[in-house]
Design an enzyme around this catalytic site. Structure first.
Site, short mmCIF file in Angstrom:
data_model
loop_
_atom_site.label_atom_id
_atom_site.label_comp_id
_atom_site.label_asym_id
_atom_site.label_seq_id
_atom_site.Cartn_x
_atom_site.Cartn_y
_atom_site.Cartn_z
CG ASP A 66 -13.64 -47.91 -16.13
OD1 ASP A 66 -14.21 -48.58 -17.00
OD2 ASP A 66 -14.21 -47.50 -15.11
CG ASN A 133 -18.43 -44.54 -4.08
OD1 ASN A 133 -18.80 -44.59 -5.26
ND2 ASN A 133 -17.19 -44.81 -3.72
CG HIS A 135 -17.57 -45.20 -8.47
ND1 HIS A 135 -17.36 -46.21 -7.56
CD2 HIS A 135 -18.10 -45.81 -9.55
CE1 HIS A 135 -17.74 -47.36 -8.06
NE2 HIS A 135 -18.21 -47.16 -9.28
CD GLU A 140 -14.09 -45.42 -6.10
OE1 GLU A 140 -15.07 -44.97 -5.48
OE2 GLU A 140 -14.10 -46.53 -6.66
C1 F6R Z 1 -17.62 -49.23 -15.49
C2 F6R Z 1 -17.54 -48.04 -14.64
C3 F6R Z 1 -18.16 -48.00 -13.26
C4 F6R Z 1 -19.60 -48.49 -13.23
C5 F6R Z 1 -20.19 -48.37 -11.83
C6 F6R Z 1 -21.57 -48.98 -11.74
O1 F6R Z 1 -16.93 -49.02 -16.71
O2 F6R Z 1 -16.94 -47.10 -15.05
O3 F6R Z 1 -18.11 -46.68 -12.79
O4 F6R Z 1 -20.37 -47.77 -14.14
O5 F6R Z 1 -19.36 -49.01 -10.90
O6 F6R Z 1 -21.49 -50.36 -11.98
P1 F6R Z 1 -22.80 -51.23 -12.25
O7 F6R Z 1 -23.39 -50.76 -13.52
O8 F6R Z 1 -22.29 -52.65 -12.38
O9 F6R Z 1 -23.71 -51.01 -11.07
#
Ligand code: F6R
Length: 248
Positions: A66, A133, A135, A140
């Site tokens: 992303d 959550n 994701h 989401e």
């Molecule tokens: C990042 C991504 C997000 C993260 C998720 C967890 O490219 O796609 O889905 O993997 O928000 O973030 P962290 O690792 O910072 O807890």
């Protein structure tokens, strides 16, 4: 779906070694990469292995999950600059072979992202983190399992969460481009990293519940080669139930 419990350092080493072994077997391997705090243990391990000349990324191609819309690639909070800082600038990868989804090349450039991944031979090894959550990428709760790369309008809660990385709330992007759940499921092998107590409930639901759009990560149950790497805190809601795990 396999669950394993290790320290963060061990997770970095295990995934790092799998990637090194893949590149030794296939020098033009295609990696799917994530940003955020979870995968940095892997990037640290790979950077160190590169310094020790145990691996070369010269022929490797990467696709990130992303990217924000509206931040220039050199903005310190863009996912492009995160990847450059944590991995790409530290190894011998050709930046031309590193891709993040974007609408910069034209409004519909993101639509071609899935095609580009396919033309590269599909992702051999996909690294994911998970949100509290459930994701994965910017998918989401409520995102359909058959989604491809698409534009996401960020929830108020996500914008507030991210505000800490920016000078003011107004600077936080309100939208992003994200690979969809179906895009992710096309990877040949998937690993998901969950670290810390904040991920405990998402991991418990992932372990116990049937697949549902309420928990985007549960789409991974439809894939045949997925390993969930948790640290003891993230695994604390399932430890008594997981038979096949390594204690740290
Ligand atoms: C990042 C991504 C997000 C993260 C998720 C967890 O490219 O796609 O889905 O993997 O928000 O973030 P962290 O690792 O910072 O807890």
């Amino acid at each position: 779906m396999k669950f394993e419990v290790w320290s963060e350092e061990e997770i970095g080493k295990k995934i790092g070694e799998e990637i090194i072994e893949l590149i030794h077997r296939k020098e033009n391997a295609v990696l799917g990469l994530a940003t955020g705090s979870s995968p940095t243990c892997v990037y640290r391990y790979l950077t160190e292995a590169y310094r020790e000349r145990r691996v070369s990324f010269a022929k490797v191609t990467t696709f990130n999950l992303d990217e924000y819309i509206g931040l220039s690639p050199d903005h310190p909070q863009s996912y492009r600059s995160f990847m450059n800082r944590h991995l790409f600038d530290c190894v011998d990868i050709d930046l031309k072979n590193t891709h993040l989804p974007s609408i910069r090349d034209g409004e519909d450039a993101y639509l071609h992202y899935d095609k580009r991944i396919e033309e590269a031979g599909n992702i051999d090894y996909q690294i994911l983190g998970i949100g509290s959550n459930g994701h994965i990428a910017f998918n989401e709760p409520g995102t359909p399992f058959d989604s491809l790369t698409h534009i996401v309008y960020l929830k108020e809660s996500t914008i507030s969460d991210n505000a800490r990385f920016f000078a003011s709330r107004d600077e936080v992007p309100v939208s992003a481009v994200s690979m969809g759940l179906s895009s992710i499921l096309k990877a040949k092998k998937i690993v998901l990293i969950a670290l810390g107590k904040k991920k405990k409930e998402a991991i418990r639901r992932l372990y116990e519940d049937d697949p549902s759009v309420d928990l985007p990560a549960s789409a991974l149950k439809y894939h045949k080669d997925v390993t969930i790497y948790c640290d003891p805190d993230a695994a604390s809601g399932i430890l008594s139930k997981v038979k096949d795990y390594a204690r740290v």
